[in-house]
Design an enzyme around this catalytic site. Structure first.
Site, PDB file in Angstrom:
ATOM      1  N   TYR A  53       0.816  -1.215   0.000  1.00 36.06           N
ATOM      2  CA  TYR A  53       0.000   0.000   0.000  1.00 36.06           C
ATOM      3  C   TYR A  53       0.849   1.263   0.000  1.00 36.06           C
ATOM      4  CZ  TYR A  53      -3.750  -3.185   1.548  1.00 36.06           C
ATOM      5  OH  TYR A  53      -4.646  -4.208   1.667  1.00 36.06           O
ATOM      6  N   HIS A 114       0.509 -11.725   1.761  1.00 38.56           N
ATOM      7  CA  HIS A 114      -0.514 -10.946   1.059  1.00 38.56           C
ATOM      8  C   HIS A 114      -1.180 -11.734  -0.068  1.00 38.56           C
ATOM      9  CE1 HIS A 114      -1.612  -6.501   0.103  1.00 38.56           C
ATOM     10  NE2 HIS A 114      -2.623  -7.302  -0.133  1.00 38.56           N
TER      11      HIS A 114
END
Length: 298
Positions: A53, A114
């Site tokens: 992110y 992830h």
């Protein structure tokens, strides 16, 4: 089932986690810092971020501002993730060290893979790194994101520490029921990213109709549907009003009839769009072939 904003759910290692959180994908800079600080001061305690992110420094500043304002670090549940380009033991270990430094925290409450690699051996190697970090105490729990049932089953065969959480996409009309049920059977908590259908949940007229009965929005109905199923939603928003709205979901309870109506949205959506079911079946077939091919190679 969590009944209030301050309630926590027990994970399979005894650690506890809040029943709703804040997603931060797409937020960066001062905005991300201010949103996280404001959210924590409003009552949020679960904050979800990831190295991918590109906002861990900003999230860390927001968390530390809240701590400086009197919120105990023990109350905050901070999540970050290892991106797929950092798969493998050494790279995952180094990536975590970098994340911890950017967050400016002594530990994280949850560290996750992830995305699964197509190679089960790579997933296991990455998981070994997370297990070592967990044993060191710098991650209080470890888990995975976007792992299919097959990915999880393969990992569970060799894992020394079982994943505490699997984070994947869940929203009304896309409950991922088979995966959620598998996680439940393995004592793995399901965490829902994109629980508001990427901002499109208000288009589900059934949710709007149900919400009118309780004086709630379609978004609040969707989030309450999650919490009543022991799924942890992490809606993301930088809008202060919606941030507040998203946690005002514990002052009502959906009836069994309304829960059933929402559960059936998945079938209704597939009936309207049979191609979605075909794509799902193709994916299941592809996953099966990949697993079978991998087994033959061993």
């Amino acid at each position: 089932m969590v009944e209030s904003l301050l309630d926590r759910m027990a994970l399979n290692n005894g650690y506890t986690i809040p029943g709703i959180g804040l997603g931060t994908s797409g937020m960066t800079g001062k905005e991300a810092e201010d949103v996280v600080f404001s959210a924590i001061m409003k009552g949020y305690r679960l904050i979800d971020t990831a190295s991918q992110y590109d906002n861990e420094e900003d999230i860390g500043r927001g968390v530390n501002r809240a701590i400086s304002s009197g919120i105990s670090r023990d109350e905050i549940f901070l999540v970050t993730k290892i991106w797929k380009t950092d798969a493998g033991f050494d790279k995952a270990t180094q990536a975590f060290e970098a994340s911890l430094k950017r967050l400016n925290q002594p530990y994280v409450d949850l560290l996750m893979i992830h995305w699964p690699d197509k190679d089960d051996a790579v997933n296991l190697d990455t998981w070994r790194a997370l297990e070592a970090i967990y044993e060191s105490g710098r991650a209080k729990s470890i888990g995975v994101c976007n792992f299919s049932r097959g990915d999880l089953a393969e990992l569970l065969k060799e894992a020394k520490v079982r994943p505490a959480i699997n984070q994947f996409e869940i929203y009304p009309g896309n409950p991922n029921e088979d995966l959620n049920d598998f996680c439940d059977s393995e004592n793995i908590v399901s965490m829902a990213h994109s629980p508001l259908k990427r901002g499109n949940i208000s288009k589900e007229r059934h949710l709007t109709t149900i919400g009118e009965k309780y004086g709630k929005t379609a978004s609040q109905v969707a989030l309450r549907w999650d919490t009543q199923r022991d799924v942890i939603p992490i809606p993301k928003s930088s809008n202060k009003d919606r941030i507040q709205e998203n946690i005002e979901v514990f002052d009502f309870k959906l009836s069994n009839e309304d829960m059933d109506t929402i559960n059936k949205l998945d079938k209704q959506n597939r009936d309207r769009n049979p191609n979605s079911l075909i794509r799902s079946e193709v994916m299941r077939g592809r996953n099966h072939r990949e697993k079978k091919h991998g087994a033959n190679k061993k």
